[in-house]
Design a protein around this motif. Sequence first.
Motif, PDB file in Angstrom:
ATOM      1  N   PHE A 109       4.431  12.072   0.953  1.00 41.58           N
ATOM      2  CA  PHE A 109       4.107  12.362   1.498  1.00 41.58           C
ATOM      3  C   PHE A 109       4.887  14.102   2.150  1.00 41.58           C
ATOM      4  O   PHE A 109       6.150  14.132   2.426  1.00 41.58           O
ATOM      5  CB  PHE A 109       4.237  11.553   2.926  1.00 41.58           C
ATOM      6  N   LEU A 162       2.265  17.216   8.113  1.00 43.17           N
ATOM      7  CA  LEU A 162       1.904  17.202   9.170  1.00 43.17           C
ATOM      8  C   LEU A 162       0.493  17.660   9.873  1.00 43.17           C
ATOM      9  O   LEU A 162       0.544  18.837   9.864  1.00 43.17           O
ATOM     10  CB  LEU A 162       3.323  17.094   9.523  1.00 43.17           C
ATOM     11  N   PHE A 201      -4.262  12.006  14.161  1.00 43.48           N
ATOM     12  CA  PHE A 201      -2.380  11.653  13.656  1.00 43.48           C
ATOM     13  C   PHE A 201      -2.235  10.638  14.024  1.00 43.48           C
ATOM     14  O   PHE A 201      -1.471   8.690  13.281  1.00 43.48           O
ATOM     15  CB  PHE A 201      -1.994  12.742  13.222  1.00 43.48           C
ATOM     16  N   GLY A 233       6.171  14.298  19.637  1.00 41.79           N
ATOM     17  CA  GLY A 233       7.093  14.035  17.864  1.00 41.79           C
ATOM     18  C   GLY A 233       8.320  13.425  17.730  1.00 41.79           C
ATOM     19  O   GLY A 233       9.288  13.327  16.795  1.00 41.79           O
ATOM     20  N   LYS A 266      -3.876   6.816  13.977  1.00 40.82           N
ATOM     21  CA  LYS A 266      -3.705   6.778  12.522  1.00 40.82           C
ATOM     22  C   LYS A 266      -2.181   5.644  12.572  1.00 40.82           C
ATOM     23  O   LYS A 266      -2.634   5.257  11.395  1.00 40.82           O
ATOM     24  CB  LYS A 266      -3.681   7.832  11.854  1.00 40.82           C
ATOM     25  N   ASN A 267      -1.279   6.432  12.666  1.00 39.98           N
ATOM     26  CA  ASN A 267      -0.472   5.852  12.674  1.00 39.98           C
ATOM     27  C   ASN A 267       0.665   4.774  13.819  1.00 39.98           C
ATOM     28  O   ASN A 267       1.239   4.663  13.268  1.00 39.98           O
ATOM     29  CB  ASN A 267       1.308   7.146  12.360  1.00 39.98           C
ATOM     30  N   GLN A 268       0.227   6.110  14.772  1.00 39.55           N
ATOM     31  CA  GLN A 268       0.622   4.305  15.578  1.00 39.55           C
ATOM     32  C   GLN A 268      -0.290   3.954  16.997  1.00 39.55           C
ATOM     33  O   GLN A 268      -0.299   3.985  17.910  1.00 39.55           O
ATOM     34  CB  GLN A 268       1.134   5.671  16.461  1.00 39.55           C
ATOM     35  N   LYS A 325       0.410  -1.739   0.020  1.00 37.17           N
ATOM     36  CA  LYS A 325       0.086   0.425  -0.177  1.00 37.17           C
ATOM     37  C   LYS A 325       1.016   1.767  -0.479  1.00 37.17           C
ATOM     38  O   LYS A 325       1.799   1.063   0.722  1.00 37.17           O
ATOM     39  CB  LYS A 325      -1.039   0.310   0.874  1.00 37.17           C
ATOM     40  N   PHE A 326       0.390   1.949  -0.716  1.00 33.90           N
ATOM     41  CA  PHE A 326       1.798   3.310  -0.799  1.00 33.90           C
ATOM     42  C   PHE A 326       0.558   4.281  -1.727  1.00 33.90           C
ATOM     43  O   PHE A 326      -0.712   4.590  -2.135  1.00 33.90           O
ATOM     44  CB  PHE A 326       2.512   3.235  -1.633  1.00 33.90           C
ATOM     45  N   SER A 327       0.748   5.992  -1.235  1.00 29.66           N
ATOM     46  CA  SER A 327       0.550   7.119  -1.086  1.00 29.66           C
ATOM     47  C   SER A 327       0.459   7.228  -3.053  1.00 29.66           C
ATOM     48  O   SER A 327       2.347   6.636  -3.684  1.00 29.66           O
ATOM     49  CB  SER A 327       0.635   8.205  -0.346  1.00 29.66           C
ATOM     50  N   TRP A 342      -0.819   0.940  17.075  1.00 33.06           N
ATOM     51  CA  TRP A 342      -0.573  -0.462  18.056  1.00 33.06           C
ATOM     52  C   TRP A 342       0.160  -0.084  18.677  1.00 33.06           C
ATOM     53  O   TRP A 342       0.748  -0.958  20.001  1.00 33.06           O
ATOM     54  CB  TRP A 342       0.605  -1.214  16.819  1.00 33.06           C
ATOM     55  N   THR A 343       1.196   1.471  19.470  1.00 31.14           N
ATOM     56  CA  THR A 343       1.742   1.300  20.246  1.00 31.14           C
ATOM     57  C   THR A 343       0.919   1.190  21.614  1.00 31.14           C
ATOM     58  O   THR A 343       1.133   1.188  21.880  1.00 31.14           O
ATOM     59  CB  THR A 343       2.010   2.428  20.232  1.00 31.14           C
TER      60      THR A 343
END
Lengths: 287, 245
Positions: free
Chosen positions: A12, A17, A27, A117, A30-32, A6-8, A34-35
């Motif tokens: 980016f 940001l 954000f 960040g 969406k991105n973290q 999967k890619f844009s 799993w953490t």
Amino acid sequence: MKRKIKFSATDFLELQLPQTRKDQFFFILKNQYWTLFLLGLILMLSLLPIIINVYFKNFFENGFYDLYASGNISKAEYDSAFLYLTIGSSGISTILLSVFAISLSGANRIIKLMVYGEGVVFKEDFKLGIKQNYLNTFLICFFFGIILTIVRFLSTFFLEYLIGIPLYIFLAIVVAPIFIIALIFTSIYEANVFQCINNAAKLFVHYWWQFILLSIVPLGSIYALSLLGSTTYILSLIQIVLAVFVLPIYLLLLYEISNSMFDKYINKDNFEDNYMKGLYKPSNEKE
Amino acid sequence: MPKIRLVELYAYYGKGKNENLVIEEMTDFFPSNQISVIVGPSGCGKTTLLKAMLGILEYDGDIFFDDKDIYDIPTEKRNMAYISQHINLYPHMTIFDNIAFPLKNKKLPREEILTKVRDIAKKFKIEHCLNVRGRYLSIGQQQRAMLARELVSNPSVVLMDEPVSHLDPAIKQDILNFIKELNKTMKLTIIYVTHSFSEAALIGDVFYVMEDGKFVEKGSQKKLLSSNNEFVKALISSEQYEKKD
């Protein structure tokens, strides 16, 4: 089977940001995610002793009620058992909060790094968070636990005078939010626990309705969900699911909201390095 | 000075009756700090040679890195990076976590991990992508992130197995330029495998043409273009035909 990457279609860009704390919340989700999920699992494990304690409290409470309903014990005996159970379970939970405070202090640091960040080296940062935040986190949890036990005692003891309702409301809309924000304070600023509670109380004056929402929404949701729990067993399961999936997201939300307050009232003038930290600043705003 | 020396190397798949000899009595070397390109058709043994160097395939003969026999050195201690044609970023991790992964496995201190990841991300122009998952980046950015992950541990040799074969020509050119730049700035010894002579020409310093498990020609691009070897001629002309097509 070949894995599809999967890619844009486009690069980016820095402009994509997050520029506000609200954007940043989504954000990070969406991105973290799993953490956050990993944090949820750890938080749940450390909450497990309290969940078990509450389970047994409810279990025995139901048992005593059945005995009372079937006429095996008197009203006075039931009330006395109820009082001991409530105070006992609150007291045990207050002590068990010291276990929960371990994971909460680690989670606080991880979420702070996500919001700022900065990269997370999970194991090391979690340990560092415990080292840095444990004492203050434990004290805040402990004080809150004691207040909660006192309120429970008063509301159970003076049940007939309905003293419990205003006390619980005060606890939910004033004490709880102040303690929650104080928790965030401890992981960001170097201050002792009383300074953190004091600063949180001052912020409460400015942001009282946001504070109340922050407290009422989760407490209300937990209460509403607990109504779904037809048995103590299901109730415990609901608490476990909430701890894994909702608690870390709630902590993240808390961080985003408190940081937007801190940016406005504290960081802009006193801690410039922390001002809008983790957000993309257009070049004209960069130092 | 040669970085890697191959001495009477045989590499094969299977054992006994099923043995399939892929590399046959290969003796050669790859120079330090240069991009050596191995070019040849599919199935000629290019990837097999890389696997032998990497330590994931049994071989007979010797492979020397800086004059040290590496036969008994486990793969993870050979200080090599392997970049395949597949983008294999961990999809659930951010770019930061992906790049930091090999460093965390080495149990480096936190500060060192942060510094190394930030430095390499800056060099690879993906610093702003560190908190983003791979799926939100373009394919070129993902490729750079993958390179960053493989190079963050400062390998002395980088083995690249057709790393841009699936990319669009424009992105391909970008990545190849980037690899060339890396080779200069990081002083890397790169062994680059491809089936395309035109791709090899864009990146290579030294060229090795491979046929049926052997190098049939070796040298500069100029030398290859003027080679009398029929296989080399056919390889180059087939590519020209493809390009016209």
